[in-house]
Design an enzyme around this catalytic site. Sequence first.
Site, short mmCIF file in Angstrom:
data_model
loop_
_atom_site.label_atom_id
_atom_site.label_comp_id
_atom_site.label_asym_id
_atom_site.label_seq_id
_atom_site.Cartn_x
_atom_site.Cartn_y
_atom_site.Cartn_z
N HIS A 1 0.82 -1.21 0.00
CA HIS A 1 0.00 0.00 0.00
C HIS A 1 0.86 1.26 0.00
O HIS A 1 1.93 1.31 0.59
CB HIS A 1 -1.00 0.00 1.16
CG HIS A 1 -0.39 0.01 2.54
ND1 HIS A 1 -0.08 1.17 3.21
CD2 HIS A 1 -0.08 -1.01 3.38
CE1 HIS A 1 0.40 0.88 4.40
NE2 HIS A 1 0.42 -0.43 4.54
N GLU B 1 -4.99 1.91 2.79
CA GLU B 1 -4.95 0.71 3.63
C GLU B 1 -4.98 1.06 5.11
O GLU B 1 -5.62 0.38 5.91
CB GLU B 1 -3.67 -0.10 3.31
CG GLU B 1 -3.62 -1.48 3.96
CD GLU B 1 -2.90 -1.53 5.29
OE1 GLU B 1 -2.80 -2.62 5.87
OE2 GLU B 1 -2.42 -0.47 5.79
N GLU B 2 -4.30 2.16 5.46
CA GLU B 2 -4.18 2.51 6.88
C GLU B 2 -5.50 2.94 7.51
O GLU B 2 -5.61 2.97 8.73
CB GLU B 2 -3.13 3.62 7.06
CG GLU B 2 -1.71 3.22 6.67
CD GLU B 2 -1.08 2.23 7.63
OE1 GLU B 2 -1.77 1.76 8.56
OE2 GLU B 2 0.10 1.91 7.45
N HIS C 1 4.26 3.45 12.31
CA HIS C 1 3.33 4.51 12.73
C HIS C 1 3.96 5.45 13.76
O HIS C 1 3.23 6.12 14.49
CB HIS C 1 2.03 3.94 13.30
CG HIS C 1 1.23 3.13 12.32
ND1 HIS C 1 -0.10 2.84 12.51
CD2 HIS C 1 1.56 2.56 11.14
CE1 HIS C 1 -0.54 2.11 11.50
NE2 HIS C 1 0.46 1.93 10.66
N ASP D 1 4.08 -6.60 3.65
CA ASP D 1 3.67 -5.58 4.62
C ASP D 1 3.98 -6.01 6.05
O ASP D 1 3.39 -5.50 7.01
CB ASP D 1 2.16 -5.30 4.46
CG ASP D 1 1.69 -4.03 5.15
OD1 ASP D 1 2.54 -3.20 5.50
OD2 ASP D 1 0.48 -3.88 5.35
N ASP E 1 6.22 1.49 6.40
CA ASP E 1 4.89 0.88 6.30
C ASP E 1 4.06 1.72 5.33
O ASP E 1 3.47 2.71 5.75
CB ASP E 1 4.26 0.82 7.69
CG ASP E 1 2.89 0.20 7.72
OD1 ASP E 1 2.50 -0.44 6.72
OD2 ASP E 1 2.19 0.35 8.73
N ASP F 1 -0.24 4.44 1.00
CA ASP F 1 -0.52 5.47 2.02
C ASP F 1 0.27 5.20 3.30
O ASP F 1 0.67 4.07 3.59
CB ASP F 1 -2.02 5.55 2.33
CG ASP F 1 -2.57 4.28 2.97
OD1 ASP F 1 -2.22 3.18 2.49
OD2 ASP F 1 -3.35 4.39 3.93
#
Length: 411
Positions: free
Chosen positions: A80, A177-178, A382, A200, A143, A82
């Site tokens: 992903h 995705e997030e 994150h 991922d 990520d 984002d």
Amino acid sequence: MADSAADRFLRYVVIDTQSDAASPTQPSTEKQKNLGRLLVEELLAIGVADAHLDEHGYVYGTIPSNTPKNNVPVICFCSHMDTAPDFSGTNVKPQVIRNYQGGDIRLPGDPHQVIRVADHPVLKDLVGHDIITSDGTTLLGADDKAGIAEIMAAAEFLINNPDVKHGTIRILFTTDEEIGRGVDKVDLEKLGAAFGYTMDGETAGTIEDETFSADAVEIAIKGVAIHPGFAYGKMENAIRIAGDIIARLPKDMTPETTKGRDGFIHPTGVSGVMEKANLSLIIRDFTEEGLKAKEGLLENITKEVMKSYPGSSYTFTVKEQYRNMKIVLDRHSEIVEYAVEAIRRAGMEPVRGSIRGGTDGSRLSFMGLPCANIFAGGHAFHSPLEFVSSQDMDKAVKTIVELAKLWEERA
């Protein structure tokens, strides 16, 4: 010379691609398409002739089969674009610590941000590696831009090395995705794959075939509003009601007090005025039974609190987010078995794990595209302490190549 995964990664992380849960559009932020357009350009440049960006921000592309066998299944590799809304992804300044020699890593943009070996013992295994971090003022974006870079590098290798035989490989890069919408608009018919792998995961050598099952809960409270000077025996403050519900949540059922296979109830947002308030929560468990039990517990807590506020009312809304992909993958054991073998061929000892979270693969598995999750090499996702090893990214590239070879060999 072909670009390494790290070369590509350093290009991608400086493009701001944060998603936004408050936005109703897909993609939720137009800036995600900026990375998508770059990826299409690069795919076309390495020979992926059908690479394109669709209206939802997804990137699709195909590496054609180069084997005379016509029974090799079509594989999809997915990551992903984002980054998480949890921490700023604007103006990322990546740092490369070459030939890391151990010890804590203090980040230059904010000296209070330190990647400590005590908190991240995996650093002991990365001595001698080139470690990429942010400057500490933003997240890095490993990520999942690490996964994207690895798929891109593997695609270039396969196209440049036609002696490596493989079936048709489909590339899919998703948006949002997030915020749980990563595959909402994926065209599986166009994708045309039999199964897939998301790149991922975290630690090198890890293959994950299990995720949490996940629901979201919204509690809307309607209180009784009145002037505070005349409120005795009459006011029922919706903010206070929300606070009472939060206060009664079990202390041993939170993300910060659970690990392994324990699930949790996690408040993610609260807003309100005297008259009305809204509580947002997420529920996580590895089993459907555990998920429903936690939702029942939460609703019982809400009912008990509301008994003290007879003039007030509430609604309790559950929204399914994703389910444990193991339910699907257990019916297609070779998907994980081949990944385990590919990791071993790439020079690592495979480690099977469970994700205390979800991936695009969770949803894709239940949409008809069984998907396991393979490591991308990043850590501390994150957060401003996010980091990834260049050498571990190379191992992920090798794993993708070995997987492509395995499916061709055994067809």
